[in-house]
Design a protein around this motif. Sequence first.
Motif, mmCIF file in Angstrom:
data_model
loop_
_atom_site.group_PDB
_atom_site.id
_atom_site.type_symbol
_atom_site.label_atom_id
_atom_site.label_comp_id
_atom_site.label_asym_id
_atom_site.label_seq_id
_atom_site.Cartn_x
_atom_site.Cartn_y
_atom_site.Cartn_z
ATOM 1 N N ASN A 1 0.818 -1.216 0.000
ATOM 2 C CA ASN A 1 0.000 0.000 0.000
ATOM 3 C C ASN A 1 0.849 1.262 0.000
ATOM 4 N N MET B 1 -6.246 -2.522 -2.751
ATOM 5 C CA MET B 1 -7.019 -1.290 -2.668
ATOM 6 C C MET B 1 -6.379 -0.113 -3.394
ATOM 7 N N THR C 1 -7.233 3.871 -3.162
ATOM 8 C CA THR C 1 -8.586 4.168 -2.695
ATOM 9 C C THR C 1 -8.714 4.056 -1.183
ATOM 10 N N ARG C 2 -7.913 3.183 -0.563
ATOM 11 C CA ARG C 2 -7.983 2.892 0.871
ATOM 12 C C ARG C 2 -9.386 2.413 1.264
ATOM 13 N N SER C 3 -10.118 1.857 0.324
ATOM 14 C CA SER C 3 -11.490 1.418 0.578
ATOM 15 C C SER C 3 -11.524 -0.093 0.735
ATOM 16 N N MET C 4 -12.025 -0.561 1.862
ATOM 17 C CA MET C 4 -12.127 -1.992 2.100
ATOM 18 C C MET C 4 -13.205 -2.626 1.229
ATOM 19 N N VAL D 1 -13.666 -2.564 -1.921
ATOM 20 C CA VAL D 1 -13.205 -3.093 -3.203
ATOM 21 C C VAL D 1 -12.196 -4.221 -3.033
ATOM 22 N N LYS D 2 -11.833 -4.533 -1.800
ATOM 23 C CA LYS D 2 -10.718 -5.459 -1.572
ATOM 24 C C LYS D 2 -10.966 -6.836 -2.170
ATOM 25 N N ARG E 1 -11.046 -6.853 -6.031
ATOM 26 C CA ARG E 1 -9.714 -6.614 -6.594
ATOM 27 C C ARG E 1 -8.825 -7.848 -6.419
#
Length: 411
Positions: free
Chosen positions: A245, A295, A298-301, A303-304, A307
Amino acid sequence: MGRLFFIALVNVGSYLVLRRLWPSLREGWRRQVFLGLAVLSVLAFALPIALGFGEHGVLPVVGLPLKLFSSGWIVAVGLVMLLGWPLALVRGRAARAREGLVPTLQVGTEGPTLVAAAPPVEVDMERRNLLTGMGRALPLLAAGTSSAGMVAGSSGFEVREIEVRLRGLPRALDGFRIGQITDVHVGTFIDTEYVRATVEVMNKAQVDLQVMTGDLIDDLTQLDATMAALEACRAPHGMLAVLGNHEHWRGLRAIREAYAASARRGSPVRLLVDESHVIEHAGQRVRVVGVDYPMGRTRSMRVKAERMRQSAEVAFRGTSAEEVVLCLTHHPDFFPFALERGARLTLSGHTHGGQVAILGMPLFRFAFDYMLGRYRRGDGQLYVSGGTGHWLPFRIGVPAEVSIFTLRADT
């Protein structure tokens, strides 16, 4: 700027807690000392930015000691805030009770109403003294814990030898050795000589393959020297790396170009981004699959999982039953996707093991499904490293590590 906001927030929160637990802090020299040290902890990170040294830069001579002090201070006041607020609530309630301010519910002809309770006849002095003593001892406990953790976190890395037994492993791979570094975080507290030392340790261990599983660097001004340190790899099959990350956050384009430039120079270092690399060892094919951090920026869980599924579909393309498949991933949650596609051993990092463990149990084990160490499921295994570096030099019970794996056939 987020770091500065966090430092300021923890200082304010700790001060509010200490005001309740240690009333003498509200005025006099104790208040001045606390506020002075709190301001210094902010300036340690704010001044390099203001003077053009960058977020991860340090001022000449005094810069590193200041940032070390600030890190230790933030850990200490953070502990005060986390551990002290329950005591502060109990002490506040007890104080209101002594003053007759704890409301009670009274039912009358016009319905229920809240009225102030009468002051208690007696005060439990033993309980009051206990709360006072605990409140005053808390800063000393926090300072001691912070100091011990800072010393441990600044003491370098240990070499961890791990034997991995895999059912049905071909005889040609029995004794195959892999060296792993991860989460080095070259920046304020970790320099390129530290990286070079980790590579040299793997060289001396005579591993067959070296891997780096993400979060290599935070300070891009040290990128060229960091790549030069990695290029000191002398493993027969070179070094394979994946992205974490922090690569996405700190400067993905520059970091990918640095890896590409290293490959053009003919170095032994190769970056895998949702792709695989096949090596042949003693006549046996080994496919090493490397996946991207899921991620991105985006730091968005949310979409994990999707992806990870997409990465798995692309990266594992072309695998065959004649190959032994290994997987490199920064995020350990990729383990189930690797298992579905036949990976026998998955190596990851990302969690740092929480950097704090009590009796071998990570304090923050609830934060990740796979937090630290070895996990087995069916014929596959996962190893989550505690990290080779850190972004904050504080560790208790989770030392920084260079991991050396020896594969063994488990019949």
